[in-house]
Design a protein around this motif. Structure first.
Motif, mmCIF file in Angstrom:
data_model
loop_
_atom_site.group_PDB
_atom_site.id
_atom_site.type_symbol
_atom_site.label_atom_id
_atom_site.label_comp_id
_atom_site.label_asym_id
_atom_site.label_seq_id
_atom_site.Cartn_x
_atom_site.Cartn_y
_atom_site.Cartn_z
ATOM 1 N N PHE A 121 11.124 93.559 -10.290
ATOM 2 C CA PHE A 121 9.989 93.754 -9.391
ATOM 3 C C PHE A 121 9.120 92.499 -9.289
ATOM 4 O O PHE A 121 8.713 92.110 -8.204
ATOM 5 C CB PHE A 121 9.118 94.927 -9.875
ATOM 6 C CG PHE A 121 9.749 96.265 -9.669
ATOM 7 C CD1 PHE A 121 9.760 96.841 -8.406
ATOM 8 C CD2 PHE A 121 10.315 96.960 -10.722
ATOM 9 C CE1 PHE A 121 10.325 98.089 -8.196
ATOM 10 C CE2 PHE A 121 10.885 98.204 -10.522
ATOM 11 C CZ PHE A 121 10.900 98.771 -9.258
ATOM 12 N N LYS A 122 8.831 91.875 -10.433
ATOM 13 C CA LYS A 122 7.956 90.696 -10.432
ATOM 14 C C LYS A 122 8.581 89.558 -9.628
ATOM 15 O O LYS A 122 7.914 88.933 -8.810
ATOM 16 C CB LYS A 122 7.673 90.238 -11.865
ATOM 17 C CG LYS A 122 6.770 89.000 -11.947
ATOM 18 C CD LYS A 122 6.560 88.531 -13.355
ATOM 19 C CE LYS A 122 7.707 87.842 -13.966
ATOM 20 N NZ LYS A 122 8.113 86.544 -13.509
ATOM 21 N N MET A 123 9.870 89.328 -9.833
ATOM 22 C CA MET A 123 10.552 88.245 -9.110
ATOM 23 C C MET A 123 10.613 88.556 -7.614
ATOM 24 O O MET A 123 10.366 87.675 -6.782
ATOM 25 C CB MET A 123 11.952 88.016 -9.677
ATOM 26 C CG MET A 123 12.690 86.871 -9.024
ATOM 27 S SD MET A 123 11.900 85.282 -9.217
ATOM 28 C CE MET A 123 12.572 84.773 -10.762
ATOM 29 N N LYS A 124 10.905 89.818 -7.262
ATOM 30 C CA LYS A 124 10.946 90.185 -5.843
ATOM 31 C C LYS A 124 9.577 89.964 -5.203
ATOM 32 O O LYS A 124 9.475 89.387 -4.123
ATOM 33 C CB LYS A 124 11.354 91.649 -5.678
ATOM 34 C CG LYS A 124 12.821 91.894 -5.816
ATOM 35 C CD LYS A 124 13.152 93.350 -5.579
ATOM 36 C CE LYS A 124 14.630 93.578 -5.808
ATOM 37 N NZ LYS A 124 15.022 94.967 -5.630
ATOM 38 N N ALA A 125 8.530 90.433 -5.871
ATOM 39 C CA ALA A 125 7.174 90.268 -5.327
ATOM 40 C C ALA A 125 6.816 88.795 -5.209
ATOM 41 O O ALA A 125 6.225 88.364 -4.216
ATOM 42 C CB ALA A 125 6.165 91.004 -6.207
ATOM 43 N N MET A 165 2.410 90.619 -13.422
ATOM 44 C CA MET A 165 2.442 91.333 -12.148
ATOM 45 C C MET A 165 1.024 91.608 -11.643
ATOM 46 O O MET A 165 0.752 91.499 -10.446
ATOM 47 C CB MET A 165 3.226 92.629 -12.285
ATOM 48 C CG MET A 165 4.720 92.386 -12.474
ATOM 49 S SD MET A 165 5.629 93.874 -12.896
ATOM 50 C CE MET A 165 5.629 94.731 -11.342
ATOM 51 N N LEU A 166 0.133 91.958 -12.553
ATOM 52 C CA LEU A 166 -1.258 92.200 -12.146
ATOM 53 C C LEU A 166 -1.914 90.913 -11.651
ATOM 54 O O LEU A 166 -2.670 90.923 -10.679
ATOM 55 C CB LEU A 166 -2.052 92.815 -13.300
ATOM 56 C CG LEU A 166 -1.614 94.236 -13.697
ATOM 57 C CD1 LEU A 166 -2.354 94.685 -14.952
ATOM 58 C CD2 LEU A 166 -1.820 95.213 -12.559
ATOM 59 N N PHE A 167 -1.589 89.777 -12.294
ATOM 60 C CA PHE A 167 -2.106 88.484 -11.839
ATOM 61 C C PHE A 167 -1.553 88.154 -10.455
ATOM 62 O O PHE A 167 -2.287 87.707 -9.564
ATOM 63 C CB PHE A 167 -1.760 87.381 -12.844
ATOM 64 C CG PHE A 167 -2.257 86.025 -12.431
ATOM 65 C CD1 PHE A 167 -3.614 85.725 -12.506
ATOM 66 C CD2 PHE A 167 -1.392 85.060 -11.942
ATOM 67 C CE1 PHE A 167 -4.098 84.477 -12.106
ATOM 68 C CE2 PHE A 167 -1.860 83.818 -11.549
ATOM 69 C CZ PHE A 167 -3.211 83.527 -11.634
ATOM 70 N N LEU A 168 -0.254 88.397 -10.256
ATOM 71 C CA LEU A 168 0.362 88.154 -8.953
ATOM 72 C C LEU A 168 -0.287 89.048 -7.895
ATOM 73 O O LEU A 168 -0.552 88.606 -6.774
ATOM 74 C CB LEU A 168 1.872 88.394 -9.013
ATOM 75 C CG LEU A 168 2.651 88.200 -7.719
ATOM 76 C CD1 LEU A 168 2.448 86.799 -7.142
ATOM 77 C CD2 LEU A 168 4.134 88.464 -7.938
ATOM 78 N N LYS A 169 -0.574 90.305 -8.258
ATOM 79 C CA LYS A 169 -1.233 91.207 -7.305
ATOM 80 C C LYS A 169 -2.612 90.662 -6.926
ATOM 81 O O LYS A 169 -3.012 90.717 -5.757
ATOM 82 C CB LYS A 169 -1.348 92.609 -7.899
ATOM 83 C CG LYS A 169 -1.866 93.618 -6.908
ATOM 84 C CD LYS A 169 -1.805 95.018 -7.463
ATOM 85 C CE LYS A 169 -2.352 96.009 -6.449
ATOM 86 N NZ LYS A 169 -2.305 97.372 -6.954
ATOM 87 N N TYR A 170 -3.316 90.110 -7.898
ATOM 88 C CA TYR A 170 -4.621 89.486 -7.643
ATOM 89 C C TYR A 170 -4.463 88.321 -6.647
ATOM 90 O O TYR A 170 -5.235 88.195 -5.696
ATOM 91 C CB TYR A 170 -5.225 89.016 -8.960
ATOM 92 C CG TYR A 170 -6.484 88.225 -8.834
ATOM 93 C CD1 TYR A 170 -7.703 88.849 -8.563
ATOM 94 C CD2 TYR A 170 -6.473 86.840 -8.979
ATOM 95 C CE1 TYR A 170 -8.879 88.119 -8.432
ATOM 96 C CE2 TYR A 170 -7.639 86.095 -8.855
ATOM 97 C CZ TYR A 170 -8.836 86.742 -8.583
ATOM 98 O OH TYR A 170 -9.987 86.008 -8.453
#
Length: 186
Positions: A121-125, A165-170
């Motif tokens: 998920f992290k890599m896809k996002a 993932m939360l940092f990427l969402k930010y």
């Protein structure tokens, strides 16, 4: 047999040198492994080329990085595993992005995204975010926004969200907001 252990020793020394800030020594050791290898199409040498290319990119030598990594993905050996091919393709895309060649960056980000369905998920996002950034730099804001929203949905659909993932969402929220602003300014 013996070369395998020697290469692993040099690879370890290269990682230590890079960690200690001696990029030149780290790069020298990786180049020695590549030049010493009799078979340039083993999975191990593909990984060494990936490490060398990522080190060169980190050191700011983006074009030199491309010289080492492009052959891995343009003419891949059946001996290469999917992980080295995926990471190498993503590195090529990132290098093109750094060189402000957004069309080629898009091509390779999409190729990496479409070809390797085993990514998390992290890599896809992260890849969707990078695709969005390419479109944003090309001033294709609607497509950029679509990619950022897909990236956010990918993170939201993960059953377990890591700190990364939360940092990427930010970061995505910032990209989404700034893209909405650009669309409103049109």
């Amino acid at each position: 047999g013996d070369k395998f252990y020697l290469y692993n020793e040099y690879l370890t020394r290269s990682h230590i040198a890079k960690k200690e800030g001696d990029m030149t020594e780290g790069i020298r050791l990786l180049i020695w492994i590549i030049e010493d290898s009799e078979d340039q199409y083993t999975n191990q040498i593909a990984w060494v080329k990936y490490h060398l290319a990522s080190t060169l990119a980190f050191a700011g030598a983006t074009k030199a990085s491309q010289d080492y990594i492009l052959p891995v993905i343009i003419n891949p050996s059946s001996k290469y595993d999917n992980t080295v091919l995926h990471l190498s393709t993503n590195l090529v895309a990132t290098n093109y992005f750094q060189l402000k060649n957004y069309d080629k960056a898009l091509l390779f980000f999409k190729k990496s995204f479409d070809k390797y369905d085993q990514i998390d998920f992290k890599m896809k996002a992260s890849m969707l975010n990078n695709i969005g950034l390419c479109y944003k730099n090309k001033k294709q804001y609607e497509e950029s926004l679509t990619q950022f929203l897909k990236a956010r949905e990918t993170i939201d659909s993960a059953t377990r969200q890591t700190e990364e993932m939360l940092f990427l969402k930010y970061l995505l929220e910032g990209n989404i907001g700034s893209t909405y602003q650009l669309l409103n300014d049109l």
